[in-house]
Write a protein that holds these residues in place. Structure first.
Motif, PDB file in Angstrom:
ATOM      1  N   ASN A 135       0.655  -1.126   0.102  1.00  0.00           N
ATOM      2  CA  ASN A 135       0.073  -0.056   0.008  1.00  0.00           C
ATOM      3  C   ASN A 135       0.865   1.411  -0.004  1.00  0.00           C
ATOM      4  O   ASN A 135       0.638   2.392  -0.719  1.00  0.00           O
ATOM      5  N   CYS A 136       2.042   1.265   0.827  1.00  0.00           N
ATOM      6  CA  CYS A 136       2.918   2.323   0.704  1.00  0.00           C
ATOM      7  C   CYS A 136       3.389   2.679  -0.593  1.00  0.00           C
ATOM      8  O   CYS A 136       3.703   3.959  -1.179  1.00  0.00           O
ATOM      9  N   ARG A 137       3.667   1.576  -1.386  1.00  0.00           N
ATOM     10  CA  ARG A 137       4.273   1.735  -2.777  1.00  0.00           C
ATOM     11  C   ARG A 137       3.311   2.327  -3.778  1.00  0.00           C
ATOM     12  O   ARG A 137       3.628   2.927  -4.463  1.00  0.00           O
ATOM     13  N   ALA A 138       2.055   1.690  -3.378  1.00  0.00           N
ATOM     14  CA  ALA A 138       1.009   2.087  -4.492  1.00  0.00           C
ATOM     15  C   ALA A 138       0.815   3.544  -4.294  1.00  0.00           C
ATOM     16  O   ALA A 138       0.484   4.189  -5.390  1.00  0.00           O
ATOM     17  N   GLY A 139       0.620   3.984  -3.393  1.00  0.00           N
ATOM     18  CA  GLY A 139       0.333   5.234  -2.843  1.00  0.00           C
ATOM     19  C   GLY A 139       1.420   6.101  -2.923  1.00  0.00           C
ATOM     20  O   GLY A 139       1.353   7.339  -2.600  1.00  0.00           O
ATOM     21  N   ARG A 140       2.777   5.689  -2.951  1.00  0.00           N
ATOM     22  CA  ARG A 140       4.108   6.378  -2.975  1.00  0.00           C
ATOM     23  C   ARG A 140       4.087   7.455  -1.837  1.00  0.00           C
ATOM     24  O   ARG A 140       4.407   8.398  -1.836  1.00  0.00           O
ATOM     25  N   LEU A 141       3.839   6.482  -0.420  1.00  0.00           N
ATOM     26  CA  LEU A 141       3.827   7.118   0.740  1.00  0.00           C
ATOM     27  C   LEU A 141       5.103   7.191   1.318  1.00  0.00           C
ATOM     28  O   LEU A 141       5.760   6.239   1.640  1.00  0.00           O
ATOM     29  N   SER A 142       5.737   8.340   1.724  1.00  0.00           N
ATOM     30  CA  SER A 142       7.160   8.392   2.046  1.00  0.00           C
ATOM     31  C   SER A 142       7.230   8.954   3.769  1.00  0.00           C
ATOM     32  O   SER A 142       7.884   8.876   4.533  1.00  0.00           O
ATOM     33  N   GLN A 143       6.071   9.797   4.138  1.00  0.00           N
ATOM     34  CA  GLN A 143       6.100  10.178   5.247  1.00  0.00           C
ATOM     35  C   GLN A 143       4.685  10.357   5.816  1.00  0.00           C
ATOM     36  O   GLN A 143       3.681  10.962   4.826  1.00  0.00           O
ATOM     37  N   PHE A 144       4.135  10.074   7.211  1.00  0.00           N
ATOM     38  CA  PHE A 144       2.729   9.983   7.433  1.00  0.00           C
ATOM     39  C   PHE A 144       2.639   9.753   8.879  1.00  0.00           C
ATOM     40  O   PHE A 144       3.662   9.351   9.564  1.00  0.00           O
ATOM     41  N   THR A 145       1.644   9.944   9.532  1.00  0.00           N
ATOM     42  CA  THR A 145       1.203   9.817  10.754  1.00  0.00           C
ATOM     43  C   THR A 145       0.702   8.301  11.085  1.00  0.00           C
ATOM     44  O   THR A 145       0.179   7.585  10.116  1.00  0.00           O
ATOM     45  N   LEU A 146       0.641   7.667  11.927  1.00  0.00           N
ATOM     46  CA  LEU A 146      -0.226   6.308  12.117  1.00  0.00           C
ATOM     47  C   LEU A 146      -1.575   6.264  11.893  1.00  0.00           C
ATOM     48  O   LEU A 146      -2.039   5.463  11.187  1.00  0.00           O
ATOM     49  N   ASP A 147      -1.945   7.356  12.628  1.00  0.00           N
ATOM     50  CA  ASP A 147      -3.499   7.582  12.356  1.00  0.00           C
ATOM     51  C   ASP A 147      -3.901   7.746  10.658  1.00  0.00           C
ATOM     52  O   ASP A 147      -4.803   7.206  10.403  1.00  0.00           O
ATOM     53  N   GLU A 148      -3.044   8.213   9.932  1.00  0.00           N
ATOM     54  CA  GLU A 148      -3.361   8.538   8.534  1.00  0.00           C
ATOM     55  C   GLU A 148      -3.169   7.099   7.730  1.00  0.00           C
ATOM     56  O   GLU A 148      -3.831   7.156   6.653  1.00  0.00           O
ATOM     57  N   VAL A 149      -2.527   6.045   8.041  1.00  0.00           N
ATOM     58  CA  VAL A 149      -2.196   4.876   7.522  1.00  0.00           C
ATOM     59  C   VAL A 149      -2.710   3.708   8.264  1.00  0.00           C
ATOM     60  O   VAL A 149      -2.610   2.628   7.679  1.00  0.00           O
ATOM     61  N   LYS A 150      -3.268   3.672   9.301  1.00  0.00           N
ATOM     62  CA  LYS A 150      -3.746   2.582  10.165  1.00  0.00           C
ATOM     63  C   LYS A 150      -4.882   1.604   9.362  1.00  0.00           C
ATOM     64  O   LYS A 150      -4.572   0.547   9.693  1.00  0.00           O
ATOM     65  N   GLU A 151      -5.436   2.123   8.285  1.00  0.00           N
ATOM     66  CA  GLU A 151      -6.308   1.482   7.522  1.00  0.00           C
ATOM     67  C   GLU A 151      -5.782   0.683   6.600  1.00  0.00           C
ATOM     68  O   GLU A 151      -6.274  -0.343   5.848  1.00  0.00           O
ATOM     69  N   LEU A 152      -4.310   0.769   6.474  1.00  0.00           N
ATOM     70  CA  LEU A 152      -3.549   0.193   5.313  1.00  0.00           C
ATOM     71  C   LEU A 152      -2.814  -1.203   5.620  1.00  0.00           C
ATOM     72  O   LEU A 152      -2.324  -1.694   4.757  1.00  0.00           O
ATOM     73  N   PHE A 153      -2.895  -1.464   7.109  1.00  0.00           N
ATOM     74  CA  PHE A 153      -2.338  -2.467   7.467  1.00  0.00           C
ATOM     75  C   PHE A 153      -3.451  -3.817   7.409  1.00  0.00           C
ATOM     76  O   PHE A 153      -4.712  -3.521   7.656  1.00  0.00           O
ATOM     77  N   ASP A 154      -3.083  -5.122   7.476  1.00  0.00           N
ATOM     78  CA  ASP A 154      -3.861  -6.317   7.237  1.00  0.00           C
ATOM     79  C   ASP A 154      -3.898  -7.014   8.682  1.00  0.00           C
ATOM     80  O   ASP A 154      -2.571  -7.344   9.155  1.00  0.00           O
ATOM     81  N   ASP A 155      -4.841  -6.892   9.664  1.00  0.00           N
ATOM     82  CA  ASP A 155      -4.868  -7.574  10.750  1.00  0.00           C
ATOM     83  C   ASP A 155      -4.510  -9.137  11.034  1.00  0.00           C
ATOM     84  O   ASP A 155      -4.026  -9.434  11.933  1.00  0.00           O
ATOM     85  N   ALA A 156      -4.373  -9.536   9.750  1.00  0.00           N
ATOM     86  CA  ALA A 156      -4.115 -11.100   9.590  1.00  0.00           C
ATOM     87  C   ALA A 156      -2.668 -11.335   9.848  1.00  0.00           C
ATOM     88  O   ALA A 156      -2.052 -12.417   9.852  1.00  0.00           O
ATOM     89  N   GLU A 157      -1.892  -9.990   9.625  1.00  0.00           N
ATOM     90  CA  GLU A 157      -0.458 -10.047   9.651  1.00  0.00           C
ATOM     91  C   GLU A 157       0.187  -9.718  10.819  1.00  0.00           C
ATOM     92  O   GLU A 157       1.181  -9.409  11.296  1.00  0.00           O
ATOM     93  N   GLY A 158      -0.788  -9.605  11.964  1.00  0.00           N
ATOM     94  CA  GLY A 158      -0.424  -9.173  13.385  1.00  0.00           C
ATOM     95  C   GLY A 158      -0.880  -7.842  13.810  1.00  0.00           C
ATOM     96  O   GLY A 158      -1.450  -6.971  12.918  1.00  0.00           O
ATOM     97  N   PRO A 159      -1.133  -7.488  15.024  1.00  0.00           N
ATOM     98  CA  PRO A 159      -1.429  -6.164  15.392  1.00  0.00           C
ATOM     99  C   PRO A 159      -0.641  -4.929  14.823  1.00  0.00           C
ATOM    100  O   PRO A 159       0.568  -5.279  14.596  1.00  0.00           O
TER     101      PRO A 159
END
Length: 284
Positions: free
Chosen positions: A212-236
């Motif tokens: 998701n970081c690569r697809a959106g070319r995201l280089s700097q962010f807060t955790l709140d801005e990207v928390k939906e980009l994680f997969d819970d199946a890969e751990g907390p």
């Protein structure tokens, strides 16, 4: 049996068993690799009591950091982290270059002026500036991970790739500087791709978030801005962030707002984002 074998040696002898390239064992099965390393730690602990016998285990620090092995804490007093300072890495780089048979003039110059070794070698090998930065600064900013560490193997790979692109452009190794800016930028781009793939496919940490970081070319962010980009199946999410920080994919930074309050953000180093595109962006 091992203790009996050691005792057959002459009294003045010492028996050292060195174990290396552990990262090649179960390379794509991290859990199995963890078990193998845990077994090595248990063996070292058991054999450490044998007089005149030493077990030395060499482990990549990035792998060691993500192992969830209880025995790590028991080995702290017998562990040593080998780190590289910036000047040490430059010495390493140039010492490898001057061994090349095609660069006798560089070897002679460095022997004649040892106190100016790094200055001379830098001027002969790299353009004075690359992407507007002094060559030495560019090397560090391009190769350092989020922990401000540069891996020696990355330096060698950068030189190897730069040579490939230099030859493809029709330039040999007789010109000064040896590497042109275009060859170095192409090499840094390919090295960046290799580094991203290693985190994604070798370490296999937070693969969904990485994609998701690569697809959106995201280089700097807060955790709140990207928390939906994680997969819970890969751990907390917190555990995934922690592993990515330990591996150096993420750097935690504190920034001051207009009201002078501090807030926390994460930055992805250029080592990984360069290959995404020049349009890597910060979420705001």
């Amino acid at each position: 049996c091992i203790e009996e074998a050691v005792n057959t040696l002459p009294e003045e002898d010492r028996f050292i068993v060195a174990i290396d390239r552990v990262d090649e064992v179960h390379k794509y099965d991290r859990k199995q690799q963890e078990k193998a390393v845990q077994g090595l730690f248990l063996a070292e602990t058991s054999l450490s009591t044998i007089r005149r016998l030493s077990i030395v285990i060499f482990l990549r620090l990035d792998l060691y950091e993500i192992y969830d092995i209880q025995e790590k804490n028991k080995l702290i007093s017998r562990s040593l982290i080998l780190s590289w300072r910036r000047r040490d890495l430059l010495d390493f780089l140039f010492s490898r270059l001057i061994t090349a048979e095609s660069l006798p003039q560089l070897h002679l110059l460095l022997e004649e002026y040892p106190n100016l070794k790094n200055d001379i070698a830098t001027a002969m090998v790299f353009p004075r500036k690359i992407e507007g930065e002094v060559a030495e600064d560019w090397l560090w900013s391009s190769l350092a991970n989020g922990n401000d560490d540069v891996n020696p193997r990355q330096i060698l790979l950068l030189l190897f790739l730069a040579k490939k692109y230099q030859v493809e452009a029709g330039f040999g190794g007789s010109a000064i500087p040896i590497f042109g800016e275009s060859a170095l930028l192409a090499a840094a781009m390919e090295l960046s791709e290799f580094s991203y793939i290693e985190i994604r496919d070798v370490f296999r940490v937070s693969r969904t978030f990485l994609a998701n970081c690569r697809a959106g070319r995201l280089s700097q962010f807060t955790l709140d801005e990207v928390k939906e980009l994680f997969d819970d199946a890969e751990g907390p999410t917190g555990d995934q962030i922690h592993q990515l920080e330990r591996l150096g994919f993420l750097e935690r930074v504190l920034l001051q707002s207009g009201d002078e309050s501090l807030h926390q953000e994460f930055r992805v180093p250029k080592l990984y984002t360069r290959s995404w595109s020049a349009a890597s962006r910060r979420l705001a």
